[in-house]
Design a protein around this motif. Structure first.
Motif, PDB file in Angstrom:
ATOM      1  N   ARG A  93       0.839  -1.201   0.000  1.00  0.00           N
ATOM      2  CA  ARG A  93       0.000   0.000   0.000  1.00  0.00           C
ATOM      3  C   ARG A  93       0.874   1.251   0.000  1.00  0.00           C
ATOM      4  O   ARG A  93       0.565   2.239  -0.665  1.00  0.00           O
ATOM      5  CB  ARG A  93      -0.929  -0.013   1.214  1.00  0.00           C
ATOM      6  CG  ARG A  93      -2.047  -1.029   1.150  1.00  0.00           C
ATOM      7  CD  ARG A  93      -3.108  -0.606   0.135  1.00  0.00           C
ATOM      8  NE  ARG A  93      -4.201  -1.544   0.080  1.00  0.00           N
ATOM      9  CZ  ARG A  93      -5.300  -1.451   0.825  1.00  0.00           C
ATOM     10  NH1 ARG A  93      -5.419  -0.452   1.694  1.00  0.00           N
ATOM     11  NH2 ARG A  93      -6.263  -2.329   0.715  1.00  0.00           N
ATOM     12  N   SER A  97       1.403   4.132  -3.026  1.00  0.00           N
ATOM     13  CA  SER A  97       0.783   5.392  -2.637  1.00  0.00           C
ATOM     14  C   SER A  97       1.531   6.555  -3.272  1.00  0.00           C
ATOM     15  O   SER A  97       2.624   6.381  -3.840  1.00  0.00           O
ATOM     16  CB  SER A  97       0.779   5.537  -1.110  1.00  0.00           C
ATOM     17  OG  SER A  97       2.108   5.663  -0.611  1.00  0.00           O
ATOM     18  N   CYS A 273      -4.349   1.824   4.907  1.00  0.00           N
ATOM     19  CA  CYS A 273      -4.402   2.146   3.480  1.00  0.00           C
ATOM     20  C   CYS A 273      -3.529   3.332   3.106  1.00  0.00           C
ATOM     21  O   CYS A 273      -3.519   3.749   1.951  1.00  0.00           O
ATOM     22  CB  CYS A 273      -5.848   2.424   3.065  1.00  0.00           C
ATOM     23  SG  CYS A 273      -6.587   3.865   3.857  1.00  0.00           S
ATOM     24  N   TYR A 287     -11.761   5.525   5.093  1.00  0.00           N
ATOM     25  CA  TYR A 287     -11.649   4.796   3.829  1.00  0.00           C
ATOM     26  C   TYR A 287     -11.641   3.283   4.027  1.00  0.00           C
ATOM     27  O   TYR A 287     -12.245   2.567   3.234  1.00  0.00           O
ATOM     28  CB  TYR A 287     -10.371   5.226   3.098  1.00  0.00           C
ATOM     29  CG  TYR A 287     -10.317   6.711   2.807  1.00  0.00           C
ATOM     30  CD1 TYR A 287     -11.100   7.270   1.802  1.00  0.00           C
ATOM     31  CD2 TYR A 287      -9.485   7.543   3.554  1.00  0.00           C
ATOM     32  CE1 TYR A 287     -11.048   8.640   1.542  1.00  0.00           C
ATOM     33  CE2 TYR A 287      -9.423   8.915   3.297  1.00  0.00           C
ATOM     34  CZ  TYR A 287     -10.206   9.458   2.286  1.00  0.00           C
ATOM     35  OH  TYR A 287     -10.170  10.803   2.051  1.00  0.00           O
ATOM     36  N   CYS A 288     -10.916   2.819   5.057  1.00  0.00           N
ATOM     37  CA  CYS A 288     -10.822   1.362   5.253  1.00  0.00           C
ATOM     38  C   CYS A 288     -11.243   0.913   6.650  1.00  0.00           C
ATOM     39  O   CYS A 288     -11.328  -0.291   6.893  1.00  0.00           O
ATOM     40  CB  CYS A 288      -9.397   0.885   4.974  1.00  0.00           C
ATOM     41  SG  CYS A 288      -8.170   1.496   6.162  1.00  0.00           S
TER      42      CYS A 288
END
Length: 292
Positions: A93, A97, A273, A287-288
Motif C-alpha cells: 500500500r 501510494s 491504506c 476509507y478502510c
C-alpha cells in the motif's frame, strides 16, 4: 446545553514497529516532528547539491565533493525508504501510494547513473530534483492542519466544477483550432519575388495553433507575429478573447468554493491504506476502517 464529545485518545504503540511507524509517519509527537524536520533539511540539501552540480564552473572545481554528497543523500534516503517498508503494516500500500512513488523516484536517478549504458545519458542525474516533491510533507510536519483543510476544500471545489472546466477547455481548444486555421490561411503560403516560399511561422496549422495558444494566454513570446492587416486584426481579436477567458476558470472555482465548507483535518496517516485527510476527531479511517 449539549457537551462536546471528547477527542479520541491516541492508541499507544505496542511494539518497536508501531513505535517506529509513529515516528516516521506521524507528526503529532515530538520525535515524529524532529524526524520529519531533519528529513526536510536533508531533502533541501540534496536538491541544492543537484542544482550546484548543473553549474559548469562549480562542477569542475568541486565535482568530487558533489559526487560524494549526492551518493551520501541517496544512501540516506534508501535506508529511510527501506525502514518505511519495514515498519508500515502493509508495504505494498505504501509502495503504490503517492508518497511511496515519490520516495522511490527520489533515489532511482542516482542508481541509474551507475549503470554503464545509462551513465552517459544527459539529464539522468538532474532527475534527482524530483526530491523537491517530498517537501510536500511540510504540511504534516508543522501541524498545518488548517492548510490541509483549505486544500481539501479547494480540491472538492475543483472536482465539483470539473464538467464546467471541461466545457471551458473545449471552447478554448475549438477557438485555437479555428483561429490557427484562419491565420494559416491568411499568413501562410507567402512567396518572394522569385517564387520561393517565405517562412512566416504560420506555415502549417499546428504552428499557427502554437501562435494562437501563446497569444490567447497573453504570453506573447514575439517569435511569431502576423504582418498583414487581416492577420493583425485577427491577432487583436485573439488577444481580447484571451483577456476575457482568463477570468472564467477563477469564477467557476470561486462559485464552487462558496458551497464547500472547509473541515478541520488531522495530520494522521492511516496505517492500513496510507490515506490522509481524516477529520480531526476521527478515531478510525474513513476509507478502510483501520484504527488511527
Amino acid at each position: 446545553m449539549s457537551r462536546l464529545a471528547p477527542r479520541p485518545q491516541r492508541r499507544e504503540p505496542q511494539n518497536w514497529r508501531e513505535h517506529l511507524y509513529e515516528i516516521i509517519f506521524e507528526a503529532d509527537t515530538r520525535a515524529g516532528k524532529l524526524f520529519d524536520v531533519v528529513l526536510l533539511v536533508a531533502i533541501l540539501l540534496s536538491v541544492a547539491v543537484v542544482m550546484l552540480e548543473s553549474v559548469r564552473s562549480i562542477r569542475s572545481a568541486h565535482g568530487g565533493l558533489l559526487f560524494a554528497a549526492e551518493w551520501f543523500f541517496t544512501i540516506l534516503f534508501t535506508v529511510e525508504y527501506v525502514v518505511r517498508l519495514i515498519c508500515v503494516p502493509r508495504p505494498l500500500r505504501y509502495v503504490f501510494s503517492f508518497y511511496g512513488i515519490v520516495d522511490l523516484l527520489a533515489i532511482l536517478p542516482t542508481y541509474l547513473t551507475a549503470i554503464p549504458y545509462v551513465a552517459g545519458r544527459a539529464g539522468t542525474q538532474r532527475l534527482a530534483t524530483i526530491r523537491a516533491l517530498r517537501l510536500l510533507r511540510a504540511f504534516r510536519i508543522f501541524k498545518l492542519a488548517h492548510m490541509l483543510s483549505e486544500a481539501e476544500a479547494l480540491r472538492q471545489a475543483i472536482w465539483a466544477a470539473r464538467a464546467k472546466i471541461a466545457v471551458f477547455l473545449s471552447v478554448v481548444l475549438i477557438a485555437v483550432v479555428i483561429v490557427g486555421s484562419a491565420m494559416h490561411l491568411i499568413e501562410g503560403g507567402k512567396v518572394d519575388a522569385d517564387g520561393r516560399p517565405v517562412v512566416t511561422g504560420f506555415d502549417s496549422i499546428p504552428e499557427s495553433m502554437y501562435w494562437a495558444i501563446v497569444t490567447m494566454t497573453t504570453v506573447g513570446y514575439g517569435d511569431v507575429s502576423p504582418s498583414t492587416p487581416a492577420g493583425k486584426a485577427l491577432a487583436a481579436g485573439m488577444m481580447m478573447l484571451g483577456y476575457c477567458l482568463i477570468i472564467v476558470p477563477t469564477g467557476i472555482v470561486t462559485a464552487e468554493l462558496t458551497h464547500v465548507g472547509a473541515k478541520k483535518l488531522s495530520t494522521q496517516v492511516c496505517p492500513g491504506c496510507m490515506a490522509e485527510g481524516h477529520d480531526a476527531d476521527a478515531a478510525f479511517c474513513k476509507y478502510c476502517g483501520t484504527h488511527l
